[in-house]
Design a protein around this motif. Sequence first.
Motif, PDB file in Angstrom:
ATOM      1  N   ILE A 231       0.842  -1.204   0.000  1.00  0.00           N
ATOM      2  CA  ILE A 231       0.000   0.000   0.000  1.00  0.00           C
ATOM      3  C   ILE A 231       0.876   1.253   0.000  1.00  0.00           C
ATOM      4  O   ILE A 231       0.657   2.182  -0.780  1.00  0.00           O
ATOM      5  CB  ILE A 231      -0.957   0.014   1.218  1.00  0.00           C
ATOM      6  N   VAL A 232       1.880   1.266   0.877  1.00  0.00           N
ATOM      7  CA  VAL A 232       2.764   2.433   0.981  1.00  0.00           C
ATOM      8  C   VAL A 232       3.477   2.684  -0.351  1.00  0.00           C
ATOM      9  O   VAL A 232       3.574   3.823  -0.797  1.00  0.00           O
ATOM     10  CB  VAL A 232       3.773   2.269   2.139  1.00  0.00           C
ATOM     11  N   ASN A 233       3.941   1.635  -0.986  1.00  0.00           N
ATOM     12  CA  ASN A 233       4.627   1.791  -2.279  1.00  0.00           C
ATOM     13  C   ASN A 233       3.693   2.364  -3.345  1.00  0.00           C
ATOM     14  O   ASN A 233       4.092   3.218  -4.135  1.00  0.00           O
ATOM     15  CB  ASN A 233       5.233   0.470  -2.744  1.00  0.00           C
ATOM     16  N   ALA A 234       2.439   1.896  -3.347  1.00  0.00           N
ATOM     17  CA  ALA A 234       1.456   2.414  -4.309  1.00  0.00           C
ATOM     18  C   ALA A 234       1.169   3.893  -4.027  1.00  0.00           C
ATOM     19  O   ALA A 234       1.124   4.713  -4.951  1.00  0.00           O
ATOM     20  CB  ALA A 234       0.165   1.598  -4.235  1.00  0.00           C
ATOM     21  N   LEU A 235       0.983   4.233  -2.760  1.00  0.00           N
ATOM     22  CA  LEU A 235       0.708   5.628  -2.385  1.00  0.00           C
ATOM     23  C   LEU A 235       1.891   6.515  -2.758  1.00  0.00           C
ATOM     24  O   LEU A 235       1.716   7.620  -3.252  1.00  0.00           O
ATOM     25  CB  LEU A 235       0.464   5.743  -0.872  1.00  0.00           C
ATOM     26  N   ASN A 236       3.087   6.009  -2.500  1.00  0.00           N
ATOM     27  CA  ASN A 236       4.293   6.780  -2.777  1.00  0.00           C
ATOM     28  C   ASN A 236       4.480   6.984  -4.280  1.00  0.00           C
ATOM     29  O   ASN A 236       4.850   8.069  -4.721  1.00  0.00           O
ATOM     30  CB  ASN A 236       5.504   6.087  -2.160  1.00  0.00           C
ATOM     31  N   ALA A 237       4.199   5.950  -5.062  1.00  0.00           N
ATOM     32  CA  ALA A 237       4.333   6.043  -6.521  1.00  0.00           C
ATOM     33  C   ALA A 237       3.413   7.143  -7.067  1.00  0.00           C
ATOM     34  O   ALA A 237       3.777   7.877  -7.981  1.00  0.00           O
ATOM     35  CB  ALA A 237       4.001   4.703  -7.168  1.00  0.00           C
ATOM     36  N   ASN A 238       2.214   7.262  -6.473  1.00  0.00           N
ATOM     37  CA  ASN A 238       1.242   8.277  -6.914  1.00  0.00           C
ATOM     38  C   ASN A 238       1.376   9.584  -6.147  1.00  0.00           C
ATOM     39  O   ASN A 238       0.624  10.522  -6.386  1.00  0.00           O
ATOM     40  CB  ASN A 238      -0.188   7.756  -6.725  1.00  0.00           C
ATOM     41  N   LYS A 239       2.310   9.621  -5.180  1.00  0.00           N
ATOM     42  CA  LYS A 239       2.472  10.800  -4.309  1.00  0.00           C
ATOM     43  C   LYS A 239       1.112  11.203  -3.720  1.00  0.00           C
ATOM     44  O   LYS A 239       0.770  12.377  -3.635  1.00  0.00           O
ATOM     45  CB  LYS A 239       3.087  11.987  -5.068  1.00  0.00           C
ATOM     46  N   ASP A 240       0.316  10.200  -3.339  1.00  0.00           N
ATOM     47  CA  ASP A 240      -1.040  10.431  -2.842  1.00  0.00           C
ATOM     48  C   ASP A 240      -1.017  10.663  -1.329  1.00  0.00           C
ATOM     49  O   ASP A 240      -1.184   9.747  -0.535  1.00  0.00           O
ATOM     50  CB  ASP A 240      -1.938   9.238  -3.201  1.00  0.00           C
ATOM     51  N   LYS A 241      -0.801  11.923  -0.952  1.00  0.00           N
ATOM     52  CA  LYS A 241      -0.671  12.265   0.471  1.00  0.00           C
ATOM     53  C   LYS A 241      -1.990  12.126   1.216  1.00  0.00           C
ATOM     54  O   LYS A 241      -2.007  11.777   2.390  1.00  0.00           O
ATOM     55  CB  LYS A 241      -0.120  13.678   0.633  1.00  0.00           C
ATOM     56  N   ALA A 242      -3.094  12.395   0.536  1.00  0.00           N
ATOM     57  CA  ALA A 242      -4.409  12.287   1.192  1.00  0.00           C
ATOM     58  C   ALA A 242      -4.693  10.829   1.557  1.00  0.00           C
ATOM     59  O   ALA A 242      -5.115  10.526   2.681  1.00  0.00           O
ATOM     60  CB  ALA A 242      -5.508  12.842   0.296  1.00  0.00           C
ATOM     61  N   ALA A 243      -4.443   9.919   0.620  1.00  0.00           N
ATOM     62  CA  ALA A 243      -4.671   8.498   0.896  1.00  0.00           C
ATOM     63  C   ALA A 243      -3.666   7.994   1.933  1.00  0.00           C
ATOM     64  O   ALA A 243      -3.992   7.149   2.773  1.00  0.00           O
ATOM     65  CB  ALA A 243      -4.579   7.675  -0.388  1.00  0.00           C
ATOM     66  N   CYS A 244      -2.453   8.525   1.894  1.00  0.00           N
ATOM     67  CA  CYS A 244      -1.450   8.155   2.893  1.00  0.00           C
ATOM     68  C   CYS A 244      -1.925   8.588   4.285  1.00  0.00           C
ATOM     69  O   CYS A 244      -1.776   7.862   5.260  1.00  0.00           O
ATOM     70  CB  CYS A 244      -0.101   8.777   2.558  1.00  0.00           C
ATOM     71  N   ALA A 245      -2.524   9.772   4.347  1.00  0.00           N
ATOM     72  CA  ALA A 245      -3.077  10.252   5.623  1.00  0.00           C
ATOM     73  C   ALA A 245      -4.190   9.317   6.098  1.00  0.00           C
ATOM     74  O   ALA A 245      -4.289   9.014   7.294  1.00  0.00           O
ATOM     75  CB  ALA A 245      -3.594  11.679   5.470  1.00  0.00           C
ATOM     76  N   ASP A 246      -5.014   8.841   5.156  1.00  0.00           N
ATOM     77  CA  ASP A 246      -6.067   7.877   5.517  1.00  0.00           C
ATOM     78  C   ASP A 246      -5.441   6.615   6.099  1.00  0.00           C
ATOM     79  O   ASP A 246      -5.909   6.081   7.102  1.00  0.00           O
ATOM     80  CB  ASP A 246      -6.902   7.483   4.291  1.00  0.00           C
ATOM     81  N   LEU A 247      -4.377   6.151   5.453  1.00  0.00           N
ATOM     82  CA  LEU A 247      -3.679   4.951   5.928  1.00  0.00           C
ATOM     83  C   LEU A 247      -3.142   5.169   7.344  1.00  0.00           C
ATOM     84  O   LEU A 247      -3.318   4.325   8.225  1.00  0.00           O
ATOM     85  CB  LEU A 247      -2.525   4.597   4.983  1.00  0.00           C
ATOM     86  N   LEU A 248      -2.516   6.311   7.576  1.00  0.00           N
ATOM     87  CA  LEU A 248      -1.958   6.598   8.896  1.00  0.00           C
ATOM     88  C   LEU A 248      -3.064   6.775   9.940  1.00  0.00           C
ATOM     89  O   LEU A 248      -2.864   6.476  11.117  1.00  0.00           O
ATOM     90  CB  LEU A 248      -1.064   7.840   8.847  1.00  0.00           C
ATOM     91  N   THR A 249      -4.221   7.241   9.509  1.00  0.00           N
ATOM     92  CA  THR A 249      -5.342   7.424  10.431  1.00  0.00           C
ATOM     93  C   THR A 249      -5.902   6.079  10.903  1.00  0.00           C
ATOM     94  O   THR A 249      -6.294   5.948  12.052  1.00  0.00           O
ATOM     95  CB  THR A 249      -6.457   8.281   9.770  1.00  0.00           C
ATOM     96  N   VAL A 250      -5.909   5.095  10.017  1.00  0.00           N
ATOM     97  CA  VAL A 250      -6.465   3.779  10.408  1.00  0.00           C
ATOM     98  C   VAL A 250      -5.408   2.827  10.962  1.00  0.00           C
ATOM     99  O   VAL A 250      -5.726   1.741  11.412  1.00  0.00           O
ATOM    100  CB  VAL A 250      -7.205   3.072   9.239  1.00  0.00           C
ATOM    101  N   THR A 251      -4.144   3.243  10.937  1.00  0.00           N
ATOM    102  CA  THR A 251      -3.067   2.390  11.428  1.00  0.00           C
ATOM    103  C   THR A 251      -2.690   2.796  12.845  1.00  0.00           C
ATOM    104  O   THR A 251      -2.428   3.963  13.107  1.00  0.00           O
ATOM    105  CB  THR A 251      -1.825   2.508  10.511  1.00  0.00           C
TER     106      THR A 251
END
Length: 131
Positions: free
Chosen positions: A17-37
Motif C-alpha cells: 500500500i505504501v509503495n502504491a501511495l508513494n508512486a502516486n504521491k497520494d498524500k491524502a490516501a497516505c493520511a487515511d492509511l496513517l489514520t487507520v493504522t
Amino acid sequence: EKLRVSEPPNAYDFGQIVNALNANKDKAACADLLTVTDPKTLPVLLSNKLEGEILLIFIQSLEHYIAGKDPGLAYQHLFYLSKAERFKVVLALLSKNEKEELQQLFDLLSESQSDQYSLEDLESLKKVYEL
C-alpha cells in the motif's frame, strides 16, 4: 481513482500500500492509511523497509492532513516512526528541504494542544529527529 484504505493486516500488505501511495504521491490516501493504522504497529509494519521517500510522504501527510485535526495522532506516529528499523540511516540522508519540512511539522505540533504530548515530549522527540 481514489485508493480505498483500511488497516493493513501485515507488513507485506502495508508495504504494498505504501509503495502504491508513494508512486502516486497520494498524500491524502497516505493520511487515511496513517489514520487507520495504530501508531504502535508502525515499526513492525515497516519492518526493514523504511526509506527516505516513505518517511517524506508520511511527514507530508501528517503535516498537511493530520496534524491540524489530530495533533496527538501525528505525534504518536512521529514517535513510533523513530523506533522503526533503518530510521537513523534514513534520517541521515534527508536533504535540507526535507529537514525543513520536518521542522514545519514539529512547529505545527508545538502550536497545537493535545493531551497526547507535552512541549517537553515534543522537544525530546525533535532531538531524536536531529532538529
